[in-house]
Design a protein around this motif. Structure first.
Motif, PDB file in Angstrom:
ATOM      1  N   ALA A 246      39.355 -32.491  36.287  1.00 42.48           N
ATOM      2  CA  ALA A 246      39.604 -31.164  36.925  1.00 42.48           C
ATOM      3  C   ALA A 246      38.155 -30.227  36.773  1.00 42.48           C
ATOM      4  O   ALA A 246      37.725 -29.765  37.810  1.00 42.48           O
ATOM      5  CB  ALA A 246      40.498 -30.324  35.856  1.00 42.48           C
ATOM      6  N   THR A 247      37.274 -30.665  35.789  1.00 44.89           N
ATOM      7  CA  THR A 247      35.829 -30.079  35.691  1.00 44.89           C
ATOM      8  C   THR A 247      35.032 -30.797  36.724  1.00 44.89           C
ATOM      9  O   THR A 247      34.264 -29.774  37.254  1.00 44.89           O
ATOM     10  CB  THR A 247      35.336 -30.133  34.124  1.00 44.89           C
ATOM     11  OG1 THR A 247      36.188 -29.759  33.197  1.00 44.89           O
ATOM     12  CG2 THR A 247      33.894 -29.648  34.152  1.00 44.89           C
ATOM     13  N   CYS A 248      35.080 -31.867  36.838  1.00 40.54           N
ATOM     14  CA  CYS A 248      34.134 -32.560  38.000  1.00 40.54           C
ATOM     15  C   CYS A 248      34.780 -31.980  39.353  1.00 40.54           C
ATOM     16  O   CYS A 248      33.803 -31.769  40.146  1.00 40.54           O
ATOM     17  CB  CYS A 248      34.566 -34.114  37.877  1.00 40.54           C
ATOM     18  SG  CYS A 248      33.742 -35.018  36.448  1.00 40.54           S
ATOM     19  N   ASP A 249      35.901 -31.725  39.506  1.00 38.36           N
ATOM     20  CA  ASP A 249      36.389 -31.276  40.866  1.00 38.36           C
ATOM     21  C   ASP A 249      35.807 -30.023  41.017  1.00 38.36           C
ATOM     22  O   ASP A 249      35.308 -29.647  42.375  1.00 38.36           O
ATOM     23  CB  ASP A 249      37.968 -31.258  40.868  1.00 38.36           C
ATOM     24  CG  ASP A 249      38.491 -32.659  41.142  1.00 38.36           C
ATOM     25  OD1 ASP A 249      37.624 -33.730  41.428  1.00 38.36           O
ATOM     26  OD2 ASP A 249      39.718 -32.893  40.898  1.00 38.36           O
ATOM     27  N   ALA A 250      35.873 -29.310  40.128  1.00 39.02           N
ATOM     28  CA  ALA A 250      35.248 -27.949  40.196  1.00 39.02           C
ATOM     29  C   ALA A 250      33.756 -27.613  40.522  1.00 39.02           C
ATOM     30  O   ALA A 250      33.367 -26.885  41.315  1.00 39.02           O
ATOM     31  CB  ALA A 250      35.667 -26.726  38.921  1.00 39.02           C
ATOM     32  N   TYR A 251      33.043 -28.558  39.874  1.00 41.36           N
ATOM     33  CA  TYR A 251      31.576 -28.502  39.911  1.00 41.36           C
ATOM     34  C   TYR A 251      31.331 -29.412  41.461  1.00 41.36           C
ATOM     35  O   TYR A 251      30.394 -28.802  41.989  1.00 41.36           O
ATOM     36  CB  TYR A 251      31.010 -29.671  39.067  1.00 41.36           C
ATOM     37  CG  TYR A 251      30.931 -29.113  37.383  1.00 41.36           C
ATOM     38  CD1 TYR A 251      30.735 -27.647  37.551  1.00 41.36           C
ATOM     39  CD2 TYR A 251      30.744 -29.977  36.138  1.00 41.36           C
ATOM     40  CE1 TYR A 251      30.655 -27.369  36.033  1.00 41.36           C
ATOM     41  CE2 TYR A 251      30.632 -29.285  35.158  1.00 41.36           C
ATOM     42  CZ  TYR A 251      30.351 -28.061  34.931  1.00 41.36           C
ATOM     43  OH  TYR A 251      30.510 -27.409  33.798  1.00 41.36           O
ATOM     44  N   SER A 252      32.201 -30.395  41.847  1.00 40.00           N
ATOM     45  CA  SER A 252      32.071 -30.678  43.143  1.00 40.00           C
ATOM     46  C   SER A 252      32.098 -29.721  44.211  1.00 40.00           C
ATOM     47  O   SER A 252      31.498 -29.637  45.158  1.00 40.00           O
ATOM     48  CB  SER A 252      32.922 -32.063  43.386  1.00 40.00           C
ATOM     49  OG  SER A 252      32.760 -32.991  42.470  1.00 40.00           O
ATOM     50  N   ASN A 253      32.963 -28.854  44.150  1.00 43.48           N
ATOM     51  CA  ASN A 253      33.540 -27.811  45.006  1.00 43.48           C
ATOM     52  C   ASN A 253      32.376 -26.955  45.046  1.00 43.48           C
ATOM     53  O   ASN A 253      31.868 -26.361  46.055  1.00 43.48           O
ATOM     54  CB  ASN A 253      34.752 -27.020  44.583  1.00 43.48           C
ATOM     55  CG  ASN A 253      36.047 -27.952  44.834  1.00 43.48           C
ATOM     56  OD1 ASN A 253      35.908 -28.996  45.867  1.00 43.48           O
ATOM     57  ND2 ASN A 253      37.024 -27.703  44.259  1.00 43.48           N
ATOM     58  N   GLN A 254      31.956 -26.627  43.737  1.00 49.23           N
ATOM     59  CA  GLN A 254      30.751 -25.567  43.835  1.00 49.23           C
ATOM     60  C   GLN A 254      29.390 -26.124  44.327  1.00 49.23           C
ATOM     61  O   GLN A 254      28.624 -25.467  45.018  1.00 49.23           O
ATOM     62  CB  GLN A 254      30.352 -25.134  42.360  1.00 49.23           C
ATOM     63  CG  GLN A 254      29.291 -24.087  42.174  1.00 49.23           C
ATOM     64  CD  GLN A 254      29.738 -22.841  42.568  1.00 49.23           C
ATOM     65  OE1 GLN A 254      30.735 -22.309  42.718  1.00 49.23           O
ATOM     66  NE2 GLN A 254      28.804 -21.850  42.983  1.00 49.23           N
ATOM     67  N   LEU A 255      29.203 -27.528  44.019  1.00 49.90           N
ATOM     68  CA  LEU A 255      28.080 -27.984  44.688  1.00 49.90           C
ATOM     69  C   LEU A 255      28.122 -28.316  46.284  1.00 49.90           C
ATOM     70  O   LEU A 255      27.244 -27.944  47.083  1.00 49.90           O
ATOM     71  CB  LEU A 255      28.014 -29.469  44.147  1.00 49.90           C
ATOM     72  CG  LEU A 255      26.665 -30.507  44.636  1.00 49.90           C
ATOM     73  CD1 LEU A 255      25.479 -29.710  44.408  1.00 49.90           C
ATOM     74  CD2 LEU A 255      26.925 -31.724  44.169  1.00 49.90           C
ATOM     75  N   ALA A 256      29.244 -28.415  46.802  1.00 48.13           N
ATOM     76  CA  ALA A 256      29.430 -28.339  48.213  1.00 48.13           C
ATOM     77  C   ALA A 256      29.294 -27.171  48.781  1.00 48.13           C
ATOM     78  O   ALA A 256      28.602 -27.052  49.770  1.00 48.13           O
ATOM     79  CB  ALA A 256      30.899 -28.772  48.430  1.00 48.13           C
ATOM     80  N   ALA A 257      29.464 -25.750  48.163  1.00 48.97           N
ATOM     81  CA  ALA A 257      29.364 -24.585  48.759  1.00 48.97           C
ATOM     82  C   ALA A 257      27.855 -24.404  48.435  1.00 48.97           C
ATOM     83  O   ALA A 257      27.196 -23.745  49.627  1.00 48.97           O
ATOM     84  CB  ALA A 257      29.960 -23.599  47.764  1.00 48.97           C
ATOM     85  N   GLU A 258      27.308 -24.803  47.731  1.00 46.40           N
ATOM     86  CA  GLU A 258      25.709 -24.618  47.517  1.00 46.40           C
ATOM     87  C   GLU A 258      25.023 -25.497  48.621  1.00 46.40           C
ATOM     88  O   GLU A 258      23.929 -25.035  49.200  1.00 46.40           O
ATOM     89  CB  GLU A 258      25.353 -25.050  46.163  1.00 46.40           C
ATOM     90  CG  GLU A 258      25.678 -24.149  45.005  1.00 46.40           C
ATOM     91  CD  GLU A 258      25.103 -22.708  45.339  1.00 46.40           C
ATOM     92  OE1 GLU A 258      24.002 -22.409  45.761  1.00 46.40           O
ATOM     93  OE2 GLU A 258      25.894 -21.861  44.828  1.00 46.40           O
ATOM     94  N   TYR A 259      25.389 -26.667  48.761  1.00 41.33           N
ATOM     95  CA  TYR A 259      25.039 -27.356  49.904  1.00 41.33           C
ATOM     96  C   TYR A 259      25.219 -26.759  51.338  1.00 41.33           C
ATOM     97  O   TYR A 259      24.187 -26.839  52.308  1.00 41.33           O
ATOM     98  CB  TYR A 259      25.657 -29.006  49.972  1.00 41.33           C
ATOM     99  CG  TYR A 259      25.310 -29.956  50.869  1.00 41.33           C
ATOM    100  CD1 TYR A 259      23.951 -30.468  50.724  1.00 41.33           C
ATOM    101  CD2 TYR A 259      26.117 -30.256  52.156  1.00 41.33           C
ATOM    102  CE1 TYR A 259      23.576 -31.399  51.870  1.00 41.33           C
ATOM    103  CE2 TYR A 259      25.593 -30.906  53.006  1.00 41.33           C
ATOM    104  CZ  TYR A 259      24.289 -31.612  52.957  1.00 41.33           C
ATOM    105  OH  TYR A 259      23.982 -32.270  53.885  1.00 41.33           O
ATOM    106  N   GLU A 260      26.485 -26.407  51.503  1.00 37.53           N
ATOM    107  CA  GLU A 260      26.578 -25.646  52.941  1.00 37.53           C
ATOM    108  C   GLU A 260      25.537 -24.344  52.809  1.00 37.53           C
ATOM    109  O   GLU A 260      25.062 -24.147  54.054  1.00 37.53           O
ATOM    110  CB  GLU A 260      28.031 -25.137  53.012  1.00 37.53           C
ATOM    111  CG  GLU A 260      29.017 -26.126  53.037  1.00 37.53           C
ATOM    112  CD  GLU A 260      28.886 -27.004  54.320  1.00 37.53           C
ATOM    113  OE1 GLU A 260      28.312 -26.523  55.496  1.00 37.53           O
ATOM    114  OE2 GLU A 260      29.215 -28.282  54.128  1.00 37.53           O
ATOM    115  N   SER A 261      25.267 -23.739  51.951  1.00 35.68           N
ATOM    116  CA  SER A 261      24.381 -22.516  51.896  1.00 35.68           C
ATOM    117  C   SER A 261      22.746 -23.006  52.212  1.00 35.68           C
ATOM    118  O   SER A 261      22.106 -22.586  53.158  1.00 35.68           O
ATOM    119  CB  SER A 261      24.355 -21.918  50.763  1.00 35.68           C
ATOM    120  OG  SER A 261      25.526 -21.271  50.473  1.00 35.68           O
TER     121      SER A 261
END
Length: 389
Positions: A246-261
């Motif tokens: 669950a923590t890995c998924d949360a980090y992946s989602n956050q990383l994806a948002a930063e990547y889009e930015s």
């Protein structure tokens, strides 16, 4: 090769006067934890080399990585991975005033699982931690535990004739003491008397599950091997694994948002380099013709819209949508108009993206070739001017 930045003093952590420093390595610029032990006469350079070879290859997320030990200035030094903001279990849970609160059993199983995983890696390499005490285990952000000070006891007791099975068995007993200490919020040490141990055991049985009580009792009385403990804890290990996923998924989602930015930022940087550039070599109209003119109109379309009364429209949704479609080279058509309304173009986002890449590539090509850029001055001329102020 390390420069001290700050330090705290601890008195005799391993039976010797010791200081702990936060240092910056001159080799890689990273922070490390440097521990100095004075008055150590039983460790030689040969022993340091043997300990370095043994422990430097151990890698685990639950262990503060051992980097090296060495002798200098008549003192023994150990270099470990630095964990910012970490507090020992003793500081976090055992150094308290008043009546302490009980820890949730879920948290105790989480801590136990993390420690068992680290011990398993160490034992699998035919080593023992030999530093499993609450004052040598760090709790960092996210509820993570990390065993610190590994390798120190190996150097200080290098000549000791203890067998591997014996020191690994001591690790498991120390694990039982840690669990009991956290559950009862009482510091349990090898010198704790039987009456206190019995009272703590009763308290553990009354306030926690039979599984936790049985595991702790087994570790303190007749300790099983770390592999047997892994089997006993299988269900709780799955819970910890679920939390890790669950923590890995949360980090992946956050990383994806930063990547889009980051993708939007790259587009803005390219547009900034190209739009209304005052001069380009000898062509002073470069930014007002061809692909660059389309980009100028697109910039107004995205950022400089106004309503029928001339008031500016600050629509962040429109900006984000336009940049995302530009990044994706969408085939959707848009109308671009000049500020005086005399020029109107109907283009797609894909065509605008192609114009941007062409114009930016042209800039990059001229920049890398060292050709004239501003008013006919070469890059070398500009560098020399900068050098001399």
């Amino acid at each position: 090769n390390n420069s001290p930045v700050a330090f705290t003093v601890t008195a005799g952590s391993f039976g010797y006067p010791s200081n702990v420093f936060k240092v910056i390595s001159r080799e890689d610029g990273l922070l490390y934890c440097l521990r100095r032990l004075d008055n150590v006469k039983c460790v030689s350079n040969k022993i340091c080399a043997a300990v370095n070879e043994t422990w430097s290859k151990i890698r685990h997320a639950g262990i503060c990585q051992f980097h090296k030990c060495f002798i200098s200035q008549r003192a023994l030094f150990f270099v470990h991975e630095y964990q910012p903001g970490g507090k020992t279990l003793k500081e976090k849970y055992l150094d308290h005033g008043g009546k302490p609160q009980l820890l949730q059993e879920r948290l105790l199983w989480s801590y136990t699982t993390q420690l068992v995983a680290a011990i398993r890696t160490v034992h699998a390499n035919r080593l023992a931690c030999r530093c499993l005490q609450p004052n040598h285990i760090l709790r960092t952000s996210g509820g993570r535990l990390r065993i610190s000070c590994v390798g120190i006891a190996d150097a200080l007791e290098f000549e000791a004739r203890k067998s591997l099975a014996e020191i690994q068995r001591e690790d498991m007993v120390c694990l039982g003491r840690i669990i009991l200490s956290l559950a009862t919020r009482t510091m349990i040490t090898p010198s704790t008397n039987e009456e206190t141990l019995r009272a703590c055991g009763i308290f553990l049985a009354q306030h926690y599950s039979s599984d936790l009580h049985a595991l702790t009792s087994a570790l303190l009385s007749k300790p099983p091997s770390v592999y047997e403990v892994c089997g006993i804890m299988a269900n709780h290990t799955m819970d910890e694994l679920d939390n890790a996923y669950a923590t890995c998924d949360a980090y992946s989602n956050q990383l994806a948002a930063e990547y889009e930015s980051g993708r939007a930022l790259r587009l803005l940087l390219k547009l900034g380099f190209v739009n209304e550039r005052p001069e380009f070599g000898v062509n002073r109209q470069w930014a007002e013709t061809g692909d660059c003119y389309v980009l100028k109109l697109f910039r107004d379309f995205v950022f400089h819209q106004a309503d029928e009364t001339g008031r500016p429209i600050l629509d962040l949704g429109h900006v984000v949508t336009a940049l995302n479609k530009l990044d994706a080279s969408d085939t959707e058509k848009i109308v671009l108009a000049s500020r005086d309304g005399k020029a109107i173009l109907v283009v797609s986002y894909a065509e605008v993206a192609n114009c941007l890449e062409n114009a930016y590539s042209e800039l990059c090509a001229v920049s890398s070739e060292g050709q004239p850029t501003y008013g006919g001055e070469t890059t070398a001329d500009q560098s020399e001017m900068t050098h001399y102020g």
